[in-house]
Scaffold this motif. Sequence first.
Motif, PDB file in Angstrom:
ATOM      1  N   THR A  28       0.863  -1.180   0.000  1.00 48.00           N
ATOM      2  CA  THR A  28       0.000   0.000   0.000  1.00 48.00           C
ATOM      3  C   THR A  28       0.901   1.231   0.000  1.00 48.00           C
ATOM      4  O   THR A  28       1.684   1.434   0.918  1.00 48.00           O
ATOM      5  CB  THR A  28      -0.915   0.009   1.239  1.00 48.00           C
ATOM      6  OG1 THR A  28      -1.619  -1.227   1.318  1.00 48.00           O
ATOM      7  CG2 THR A  28      -1.899   1.170   1.166  1.00 48.00           C
ATOM      8  N   VAL A  41      -6.853   4.848   1.954  1.00 49.20           N
ATOM      9  CA  VAL A  41      -8.063   4.134   2.363  1.00 49.20           C
ATOM     10  C   VAL A  41      -8.860   3.713   1.134  1.00 49.20           C
ATOM     11  O   VAL A  41      -9.326   2.572   1.039  1.00 49.20           O
ATOM     12  CB  VAL A  41      -8.916   5.002   3.317  1.00 49.20           C
ATOM     13  CG1 VAL A  41     -10.268   4.346   3.585  1.00 49.20           C
ATOM     14  CG2 VAL A  41      -8.176   5.241   4.620  1.00 49.20           C
ATOM     15  N   ARG A  42      -9.009   4.604   0.189  1.00 51.94           N
ATOM     16  CA  ARG A  42      -9.773   4.275  -1.029  1.00 51.94           C
ATOM     17  C   ARG A  42      -9.079   3.177  -1.826  1.00 51.94           C
ATOM     18  O   ARG A  42      -9.748   2.281  -2.366  1.00 51.94           O
ATOM     19  CB  ARG A  42      -9.958   5.535  -1.871  1.00 51.94           C
ATOM     20  CG  ARG A  42     -10.665   5.322  -3.184  1.00 51.94           C
ATOM     21  CD  ARG A  42     -12.170   5.088  -3.034  1.00 51.94           C
ATOM     22  NE  ARG A  42     -12.773   4.813  -4.317  1.00 51.94           N
ATOM     23  CZ  ARG A  42     -13.184   5.739  -5.187  1.00 51.94           C
ATOM     24  NH1 ARG A  42     -13.088   7.025  -4.877  1.00 51.94           N
ATOM     25  NH2 ARG A  42     -13.701   5.387  -6.341  1.00 51.94           N
ATOM     26  N   GLU A  62      -9.986  -0.007  -0.062  1.00 54.57           N
ATOM     27  CA  GLU A  62     -11.394  -0.345  -0.311  1.00 54.57           C
ATOM     28  C   GLU A  62     -11.586  -0.935  -1.702  1.00 54.57           C
ATOM     29  O   GLU A  62     -12.293  -1.947  -1.872  1.00 54.57           O
ATOM     30  CB  GLU A  62     -12.265   0.895  -0.152  1.00 54.57           C
ATOM     31  CG  GLU A  62     -12.398   1.381   1.261  1.00 54.57           C
ATOM     32  CD  GLU A  62     -13.071   2.731   1.382  1.00 54.57           C
ATOM     33  OE1 GLU A  62     -13.419   3.105   2.515  1.00 54.57           O
ATOM     34  OE2 GLU A  62     -13.245   3.444   0.365  1.00 54.57           O
ATOM     35  N   GLU A  63     -10.977  -0.323  -2.697  1.00 58.74           N
ATOM     36  CA  GLU A  63     -11.091  -0.833  -4.075  1.00 58.74           C
ATOM     37  C   GLU A  63     -10.441  -2.204  -4.198  1.00 58.74           C
ATOM     38  O   GLU A  63     -10.972  -3.099  -4.862  1.00 58.74           O
ATOM     39  CB  GLU A  63     -10.442   0.154  -5.057  1.00 58.74           C
ATOM     40  CG  GLU A  63     -11.135   1.488  -5.150  1.00 58.74           C
ATOM     41  CD  GLU A  63     -12.422   1.443  -5.948  1.00 58.74           C
ATOM     42  OE1 GLU A  63     -12.604   0.526  -6.762  1.00 58.74           O
ATOM     43  OE2 GLU A  63     -13.247   2.359  -5.750  1.00 58.74           O
ATOM     44  N   ALA A  99     -10.067  -4.434  -1.781  1.00 56.67           N
ATOM     45  CA  ALA A  99     -10.909  -5.410  -1.077  1.00 56.67           C
ATOM     46  C   ALA A  99     -12.105  -5.809  -1.931  1.00 56.67           C
ATOM     47  O   ALA A  99     -12.444  -6.998  -2.027  1.00 56.67           O
ATOM     48  CB  ALA A  99     -11.372  -4.837   0.263  1.00 56.67           C
ATOM     49  N   ALA A 100     -12.743  -4.847  -2.566  1.00 56.23           N
ATOM     50  CA  ALA A 100     -13.895  -5.153  -3.423  1.00 56.23           C
ATOM     51  C   ALA A 100     -13.471  -6.024  -4.604  1.00 56.23           C
ATOM     52  O   ALA A 100     -14.174  -6.980  -4.963  1.00 56.23           O
ATOM     53  CB  ALA A 100     -14.538  -3.857  -3.920  1.00 56.23           C
ATOM     54  N   TYR A 120      -4.923   1.013   9.122  1.00 55.66           N
ATOM     55  CA  TYR A 120      -5.585  -0.230   8.725  1.00 55.66           C
ATOM     56  C   TYR A 120      -6.893  -0.444   9.499  1.00 55.66           C
ATOM     57  O   TYR A 120      -7.831  -1.042   8.961  1.00 55.66           O
ATOM     58  CB  TYR A 120      -4.637  -1.418   8.824  1.00 55.66           C
ATOM     59  CG  TYR A 120      -3.672  -1.406   7.651  1.00 55.66           C
ATOM     60  CD1 TYR A 120      -4.114  -1.700   6.365  1.00 55.66           C
ATOM     61  CD2 TYR A 120      -2.344  -1.048   7.809  1.00 55.66           C
ATOM     62  CE1 TYR A 120      -3.269  -1.646   5.276  1.00 55.66           C
ATOM     63  CE2 TYR A 120      -1.480  -1.000   6.722  1.00 55.66           C
ATOM     64  CZ  TYR A 120      -1.951  -1.302   5.462  1.00 55.66           C
ATOM     65  OH  TYR A 120      -1.111  -1.252   4.382  1.00 55.66           O
ATOM     66  N   ARG A 178      -8.917   2.055  10.169  1.00 52.80           N
ATOM     67  CA  ARG A 178      -9.834   2.885   9.368  1.00 52.80           C
ATOM     68  C   ARG A 178     -10.268   2.165   8.103  1.00 52.80           C
ATOM     69  O   ARG A 178     -11.354   2.422   7.576  1.00 52.80           O
ATOM     70  CB  ARG A 178      -9.190   4.226   9.019  1.00 52.80           C
ATOM     71  CG  ARG A 178      -9.167   5.204  10.181  1.00 52.80           C
ATOM     72  CD  ARG A 178      -8.755   6.606   9.777  1.00 52.80           C
ATOM     73  NE  ARG A 178      -7.452   6.709   9.148  1.00 52.80           N
ATOM     74  CZ  ARG A 178      -6.283   6.707   9.777  1.00 52.80           C
ATOM     75  NH1 ARG A 178      -6.247   6.583  11.095  1.00 52.80           N
ATOM     76  NH2 ARG A 178      -5.155   6.825   9.112  1.00 52.80           N
ATOM     77  N   CYS A 179      -9.439   1.269   7.616  1.00 58.44           N
ATOM     78  CA  CYS A 179      -9.771   0.492   6.415  1.00 58.44           C
ATOM     79  C   CYS A 179     -10.661  -0.700   6.733  1.00 58.44           C
ATOM     80  O   CYS A 179     -11.087  -1.417   5.827  1.00 58.44           O
ATOM     81  CB  CYS A 179      -8.491   0.000   5.737  1.00 58.44           C
ATOM     82  SG  CYS A 179      -7.461   1.297   5.036  1.00 58.44           S
ATOM     83  N   GLY A 180     -10.924  -0.951   8.015  1.00 63.38           N
ATOM     84  CA  GLY A 180     -11.817  -2.034   8.404  1.00 63.38           C
ATOM     85  C   GLY A 180     -11.142  -3.294   8.906  1.00 63.38           C
ATOM     86  O   GLY A 180     -11.820  -4.273   9.226  1.00 63.38           O
TER      87      GLY A 180
END
Length: 129
Positions: free
Chosen positions: A70, A83-84, A87-88, A90-91, A113, A115-117
């Motif tokens: 990252t 973060v985005r 998220e992308e 992970a999806a 991390y 904040r990233c879930g």
Amino acid sequence: MIRYRVRETVEFAALTELVRAAWGGQEDGSSWPGILARSLTWVCAYEGPTLIGFVNVAWDGGRHAFLLDTTVHPDHQRRGIGVRLVEEAAASARAGGAHWLHVDFEPHLAGFYARCGFGPTAAGLLRLG
């Protein structure tokens, strides 16, 4: 405006420069073709034509995926880009069939991390080199 591109061709020279700017060192870029050839997915962030962020997702070929590298250019950090990217990634990993996304990080990145879930987990590490 930041654009996020999932699993699209990335210029290895630009990726090498991004990693050098963010992490230092003498990355020569020669390993990127092999790394991405074996990856489940990756995400790049661009501002205009300039690569400013990247994250890679390696995997075991089954249910487990691993978030690696990252990276956000130092001039663009603290704007939500990292973060985005996660998220992308992970999806995309979920869409690729992964059920779990693992990440290892240094203690100072725990808040990012979270904040990233990501939740805490016990894990082991064996240094091989």
